[in-house]
Design a protein around this motif. Structure first.
Motif, PDB file in Angstrom:
ATOM      1  N   MET A   1     -34.260 -22.419  67.322  1.00  0.00           N
ATOM      2  CA  MET A   1     -35.225 -23.040  66.426  1.00  0.00           C
ATOM      3  C   MET A   1     -36.201 -23.875  67.239  1.00  0.00           C
ATOM      4  SD  MET A   1     -34.583 -25.583  63.166  1.00  0.00           S
ATOM      5  CE  MET A   1     -33.910 -26.919  64.149  1.00  0.00           C
ATOM      6  N   ALA A   2     -37.490 -23.689  67.024  1.00  0.00           N
ATOM      7  CA  ALA A   2     -38.528 -24.512  67.643  1.00  0.00           C
ATOM      8  C   ALA A   2     -39.099 -25.423  66.570  1.00  0.00           C
ATOM      9  CB  ALA A   2     -39.624 -23.639  68.245  1.00  0.00           C
ATOM     10  N   ALA A   3     -39.256 -26.703  66.880  1.00  0.00           N
ATOM     11  CA  ALA A   3     -39.697 -27.656  65.856  1.00  0.00           C
ATOM     12  C   ALA A   3     -40.373 -28.850  66.502  1.00  0.00           C
ATOM     13  CB  ALA A   3     -38.501 -28.123  65.021  1.00  0.00           C
ATOM     14  N   THR A   4     -41.250 -29.485  65.743  1.00  0.00           N
ATOM     15  CA  THR A   4     -41.813 -30.766  66.147  1.00  0.00           C
ATOM     16  C   THR A   4     -40.805 -31.868  65.834  1.00  0.00           C
ATOM     17  OG1 THR A   4     -42.802 -31.212  63.988  1.00  0.00           O
ATOM     18  CG2 THR A   4     -44.114 -29.903  65.557  1.00  0.00           C
ATOM     19  N   GLY A   5     -41.106 -33.079  66.309  1.00  0.00           N
ATOM     20  CA  GLY A   5     -40.229 -34.202  65.991  1.00  0.00           C
ATOM     21  C   GLY A   5     -40.136 -34.451  64.500  1.00  0.00           C
ATOM     22  N   ALA A   6     -41.280 -34.350  63.814  1.00  0.00           N
ATOM     23  CA  ALA A   6     -41.291 -34.567  62.363  1.00  0.00           C
ATOM     24  C   ALA A   6     -40.485 -33.491  61.639  1.00  0.00           C
ATOM     25  CB  ALA A   6     -42.731 -34.598  61.851  1.00  0.00           C
ATOM     26  N   ASP A   7     -40.612 -32.246  62.098  1.00  0.00           N
ATOM     27  CA  ASP A   7     -39.845 -31.160  61.487  1.00  0.00           C
ATOM     28  C   ASP A   7     -38.346 -31.367  61.674  1.00  0.00           C
ATOM     29  OD1 ASP A   7     -42.141 -29.883  60.677  1.00  0.00           O
ATOM     30  OD2 ASP A   7     -42.194 -28.502  62.380  1.00  0.00           O
ATOM     31  N   LEU A   8     -37.972 -31.765  62.886  1.00  0.00           N
ATOM     32  CA  LEU A   8     -36.555 -31.955  63.165  1.00  0.00           C
ATOM     33  C   LEU A   8     -35.994 -33.119  62.363  1.00  0.00           C
ATOM     34  CD1 LEU A   8     -34.325 -30.710  64.840  1.00  0.00           C
ATOM     35  CD2 LEU A   8     -34.877 -32.293  66.692  1.00  0.00           C
ATOM     36  N   ALA A   9     -36.788 -34.175  62.197  1.00  0.00           N
ATOM     37  CA  ALA A   9     -36.346 -35.309  61.380  1.00  0.00           C
ATOM     38  C   ALA A   9     -36.165 -34.883  59.925  1.00  0.00           C
ATOM     39  CB  ALA A   9     -37.357 -36.449  61.477  1.00  0.00           C
ATOM     40  N   ALA A  10     -37.080 -34.034  59.428  1.00  0.00           N
ATOM     41  CA  ALA A  10     -36.945 -33.535  58.059  1.00  0.00           C
ATOM     42  C   ALA A  10     -35.693 -32.674  57.912  1.00  0.00           C
ATOM     43  CB  ALA A  10     -38.189 -32.737  57.673  1.00  0.00           C
ATOM     44  N   PHE A  11     -35.389 -31.899  58.952  1.00  0.00           N
ATOM     45  CA  PHE A  11     -34.191 -31.065  58.918  1.00  0.00           C
ATOM     46  C   PHE A  11     -32.936 -31.941  58.881  1.00  0.00           C
ATOM     47  CE2 PHE A  11     -31.144 -28.258  61.369  1.00  0.00           C
ATOM     48  CZ  PHE A  11     -30.871 -27.425  60.294  1.00  0.00           C
ATOM     49  N   VAL A  12     -32.911 -32.986  59.706  1.00  0.00           N
ATOM     50  CA  VAL A  12     -31.769 -33.909  59.689  1.00  0.00           C
ATOM     51  C   VAL A  12     -31.636 -34.554  58.314  1.00  0.00           C
ATOM     52  CG1 VAL A  12     -30.797 -36.006  60.672  1.00  0.00           C
ATOM     53  CG2 VAL A  12     -31.935 -34.368  62.164  1.00  0.00           C
ATOM     54  N   ARG A  13     -32.776 -34.926  57.714  1.00  0.00           N
ATOM     55  CA  ARG A  13     -32.734 -35.553  56.386  1.00  0.00           C
ATOM     56  C   ARG A  13     -32.123 -34.597  55.361  1.00  0.00           C
ATOM     57  NH1 ARG A  13     -37.765 -36.312  55.962  1.00  0.00           N
ATOM     58  NH2 ARG A  13     -37.747 -38.262  57.132  1.00  0.00           N
ATOM     59  N   TRP A  14     -32.502 -33.317  55.439  1.00  0.00           N
ATOM     60  CA  TRP A  14     -31.919 -32.350  54.509  1.00  0.00           C
ATOM     61  C   TRP A  14     -30.427 -32.203  54.737  1.00  0.00           C
ATOM     62  CZ3 TRP A  14     -29.395 -27.705  55.505  1.00  0.00           C
ATOM     63  CH2 TRP A  14     -29.053 -26.967  54.366  1.00  0.00           C
ATOM     64  N   LEU A  15     -30.008 -32.116  56.002  1.00  0.00           N
ATOM     65  CA  LEU A  15     -28.592 -31.991  56.303  1.00  0.00           C
ATOM     66  C   LEU A  15     -27.805 -33.179  55.751  1.00  0.00           C
ATOM     67  CD1 LEU A  15     -28.805 -30.755  60.015  1.00  0.00           C
ATOM     68  CD2 LEU A  15     -28.050 -29.406  58.056  1.00  0.00           C
ATOM     69  N   MET A  16     -28.385 -34.360  55.859  1.00  0.00           N
ATOM     70  CA  MET A  16     -27.701 -35.579  55.417  1.00  0.00           C
ATOM     71  C   MET A  16     -27.547 -35.639  53.901  1.00  0.00           C
ATOM     72  SD  MET A  16     -29.539 -38.374  57.904  1.00  0.00           S
ATOM     73  CE  MET A  16     -28.939 -39.743  56.925  1.00  0.00           C
ATOM     74  N   THR A  17     -28.462 -34.990  53.172  1.00  0.00           N
ATOM     75  CA  THR A  17     -28.469 -35.137  51.711  1.00  0.00           C
ATOM     76  C   THR A  17     -28.039 -33.876  50.978  1.00  0.00           C
ATOM     77  OG1 THR A  17     -30.822 -34.544  51.668  1.00  0.00           O
ATOM     78  CG2 THR A  17     -30.282 -36.883  51.817  1.00  0.00           C
ATOM     79  N   ASP A  18     -27.649 -32.833  51.698  1.00  0.00           N
ATOM     80  CA  ASP A  18     -27.251 -31.583  51.058  1.00  0.00           C
ATOM     81  C   ASP A  18     -26.025 -31.786  50.175  1.00  0.00           C
ATOM     82  OD1 ASP A  18     -27.176 -28.633  50.716  1.00  0.00           O
ATOM     83  OD2 ASP A  18     -25.268 -28.889  51.786  1.00  0.00           O
ATOM     84  N   GLU A  19     -26.104 -31.258  48.954  1.00  0.00           N
ATOM     85  CA  GLU A  19     -24.992 -31.376  48.010  1.00  0.00           C
ATOM     86  C   GLU A  19     -24.391 -30.023  47.654  1.00  0.00           C
ATOM     87  OE1 GLU A  19     -26.543 -33.496  44.681  1.00  0.00           O
ATOM     88  OE2 GLU A  19     -26.723 -35.405  45.764  1.00  0.00           O
ATOM     89  N   THR A  20     -24.765 -28.993  48.392  1.00  0.00           N
ATOM     90  CA  THR A  20     -24.270 -27.647  48.074  1.00  0.00           C
ATOM     91  C   THR A  20     -22.917 -27.352  48.696  1.00  0.00           C
ATOM     92  OG1 THR A  20     -25.313 -26.623  50.002  1.00  0.00           O
ATOM     93  CG2 THR A  20     -26.665 -26.850  48.007  1.00  0.00           C
ATOM     94  N   GLY A  21     -22.530 -28.156  49.673  1.00  0.00           N
ATOM     95  CA  GLY A  21     -21.299 -27.895  50.398  1.00  0.00           C
ATOM     96  C   GLY A  21     -21.509 -27.070  51.648  1.00  0.00           C
ATOM     97  N   ILE A  22     -22.734 -26.569  51.848  1.00  0.00           N
ATOM     98  CA  ILE A  22     -23.008 -25.751  53.027  1.00  0.00           C
ATOM     99  C   ILE A  22     -22.851 -26.579  54.301  1.00  0.00           C
ATOM    100  CG2 ILE A  22     -24.811 -24.489  54.265  1.00  0.00           C
ATOM    101  CD1 ILE A  22     -25.878 -23.593  51.553  1.00  0.00           C
ATOM    102  N   VAL A  23     -23.398 -27.800  54.294  1.00  0.00           N
ATOM    103  CA  VAL A  23     -23.351 -28.631  55.492  1.00  0.00           C
ATOM    104  C   VAL A  23     -21.910 -29.007  55.829  1.00  0.00           C
ATOM    105  CG1 VAL A  23     -24.039 -30.835  56.494  1.00  0.00           C
ATOM    106  CG2 VAL A  23     -25.693 -29.477  55.205  1.00  0.00           C
ATOM    107  N   ALA A  24     -21.119 -29.292  54.815  1.00  0.00           N
ATOM    108  CA  ALA A  24     -19.706 -29.607  55.061  1.00  0.00           C
ATOM    109  C   ALA A  24     -19.018 -28.435  55.743  1.00  0.00           C
ATOM    110  CB  ALA A  24     -19.017 -29.953  53.754  1.00  0.00           C
TER     111      ALA A  24
END
Length: 223
Positions: free
Chosen positions: A1-24
């Motif tokens: 995955m190639a990403a900017t700092g802002a993109d990577l921060a957004a990805f981390v934010r999604w991982l932190m707030t995922d409620e689907t159980g996928i991240v777990a």
């Protein structure tokens, strides 16, 4: 995955707030020891009694790391130029500093972690073995590879022991590791009984090994 700092921060934010159980599921490790092992693309770490999740990566010329503290709800992404450094460690430092500010403590009291001690939890490591001086003379030197992630290492004699050293090791891998002699000229890298890394040498010319094989990668003597 190639990403900017802002993109990577957004990805981390999604991982932190995922409620689907996928991240777990992604973060559930297949472990060889109680607190260290990869999940499905995410690596859990237990450091000073605190759990972190994340992943690192990079290419020639830059490194990146993302980490978050699930208990604190704080995530950090680090992008870094150059081949030397540990962006995951810097990300965890930033997390601890933010946590300190939120708790009313001085963030300057937080210091970068000593990675050498992180994974030495079991107390069941192997004893470092002595290597005869004549054999040390054949192997000691600096070796380089085309591998852009780990391009160079050195073999050092420390008294009766041989050590493998990197300018800076990858996250979770010590900068300096003892070599333990094995059968048929192989060495185990490190004292962890479950460690997979192996090293051997060949092409001895004028009393010095010219080539080394580190876990399948070939390196050639440059000094």
């Amino acid at each position: 995955m190639a990403a900017t700092g802002a993109d990577l921060a957004a990805f981390v934010r999604w991982l932190m707030t995922d409620e689907t159980g996928i991240v777990a599921q992604m973060a559930t490790p297949v472990v060889a020891r109680a607190s260290y092992g990869y999940g499905m693309a995410l690596l859990p770490r237990l450091i000073d009694g605190r759990g972190y999740l994340g992943h690192g990566g990079g290419m020639v010329g830059y490194l990146a790391g993302m980490q978050w503290d699930p208990e604190a709800g704080i995530g950090v992404a680090v992008l870094q130029n150059g081949p030397i450094g540990n962006p995951n460690s810097l990300a965890r430092l930033a997390i601890r500093q933010v946590r300190a500010v939120r708790d009313g403590r001085d963030p300057a009291s937080e210091v970068i972690e000593q990675l050498v001690d992180i994974d030495d939890e079991s107390g069941e490591g192997l004893a470092v073995a002595e290597v005869p001086a004549a054999e040390q003379a054949v192997l000691v030197g600096t070796y380089r590879s085309h591998d852009p992630w780990i391009p160079v290492f050195a073999i050092e004699a420390r008294g009766p022991e041989l050590w493998l050293t990197f300018p800076e090791g990858p996250d979770g891998f010590d900068d300096a590791q003892p070599l333990l002699p094995m059968a048929r000229g192989w060495f185990r890298v490190g004292t962890d009984r479950l460690g997979p890394e192996r090293l051997r040498f060949d092409t001895v010319i004028d009393g010095r090994a010219r080539r080394a094989w580190l876990s399948g990668w070939d390196y050639y003597r440059i000094g």
